[in-house]
Scaffold this active site. Sequence first.
Site, mmCIF file in Angstrom:
data_model
loop_
_atom_site.group_PDB
_atom_site.id
_atom_site.type_symbol
_atom_site.label_atom_id
_atom_site.label_comp_id
_atom_site.label_asym_id
_atom_site.label_seq_id
_atom_site.Cartn_x
_atom_site.Cartn_y
_atom_site.Cartn_z
ATOM 1 C CG HIS A 13 45.617 -61.665 -73.558
ATOM 2 N ND1 HIS A 13 46.381 -61.977 -74.669
ATOM 3 C CD2 HIS A 13 46.497 -61.521 -72.544
ATOM 4 C CE1 HIS A 13 47.665 -62.013 -74.323
ATOM 5 N NE2 HIS A 13 47.751 -61.725 -73.033
ATOM 6 C CG HIS A 15 48.601 -65.241 -68.814
ATOM 7 N ND1 HIS A 15 49.279 -66.146 -69.605
ATOM 8 C CD2 HIS A 15 48.659 -64.053 -69.476
ATOM 9 C CE1 HIS A 15 49.728 -65.530 -70.691
ATOM 10 N NE2 HIS A 15 49.361 -64.263 -70.635
ATOM 11 C CG HIS A 192 51.360 -63.762 -75.552
ATOM 12 N ND1 HIS A 192 50.418 -64.750 -75.517
ATOM 13 C CD2 HIS A 192 51.289 -63.111 -74.354
ATOM 14 C CE1 HIS A 192 49.790 -64.704 -74.335
ATOM 15 N NE2 HIS A 192 50.306 -63.718 -73.615
ATOM 16 C CD GLU A 195 53.715 -58.178 -73.558
ATOM 17 O OE1 GLU A 195 53.408 -57.828 -72.412
ATOM 18 O OE2 GLU A 195 53.885 -59.374 -73.877
ATOM 19 C CG ASP A 273 48.610 -59.696 -69.869
ATOM 20 O OD1 ASP A 273 48.596 -60.931 -70.048
ATOM 21 O OD2 ASP A 273 49.578 -58.992 -70.189
#
Length: 333
Positions: A13, A15, A192, A195, A273
């Site tokens: 995970h 980006h 996702h 969160e 992340d």
Amino acid sequence: MTDYVTVPKAELHCHIEGAASPTLVMRLAEHYQIDVSSIIDRKGKYRWSDFSTFLQAYDLASSVFKTPGDYSLLSETYFRMLAAEGAIYGEVFISPDHAQAAGLSYRSYVEGLAAGMERAKLDTGIEGRMIAIGVRHFGANAVERVAREVIANPHPLVTGFGLAGDERDGHPSNFSKAFRMADEAGLGLTAHAGEFGGPESISAALDFLGVTRLGHGVRAVEDKSLVRRLIDEKIVLEVCPGSNVALGVYPVLRFHPVNILRNEGVRITLNSDDPPFFATTLGQEYKTVSTTFGLTFEDQLAITRTAIDAAFCDEATKNRLLVRLDSATSDAE
């Protein structure tokens, strides 16, 4: 004391635009004459104050990547950094919407990223794959458009499909068609959830999207029956503790539920992340979680093994990675 670099790591995970270091962003910003002074302070750190300003900073930093060569530089830089921290495998989320905003075709974007990943692999041995994501708050049509584009332009390193963006915007049922298309095309599925949204967001993602993994997912801890469901269905959580603390989901790491979930039997992985935005790295995540919760070398290896088992790559690649993991285990004995 554990030498954290010697623990083989795997990331599921991250980006790719969010992995751009301020140094790289400033270098390209100067080249393209883009003013990024509002998001990078004098010490060369990203500047943001809440989730909204984080997204603004993220989008401005992403805007300096304009060509396949720029993206190639980004992916090579990140995968080399991962390898230097002991990672043997990494998956990155790629955003066709960001590529489109830069005026790049999806194919050029993917080819640029793949070239950088291949160069990093050649020198370090690190394996990498890409997960194309639709952006939730752009709506169902936009997410379906991404799914169609990914399916129409297959690439051997694009092996997954996911959903990101504002979790509070758009019910998962809106995106079930896009996920059905991606599933039929043989792509791994993740989304996702859990969160900024609570347990109901996680349940809906499982009910309507058919995912085998969840990005974050940690707020499942608020619902015991949901924790049991995650265990029973062998759902893997892509946990990002540093990100959750930085964005205020939890006040400090010791209050983060990652270890509660792990001890309950939920399959968890550790991830960074958007690492430079949250002043972290994958190695830092392994180190801080292990120090805070007393994880052993074997515990960390088990987390990496979970990530490899859940990876969106072929069995032959998984087997090669597991051999590398097993050799690290025998070396430590």
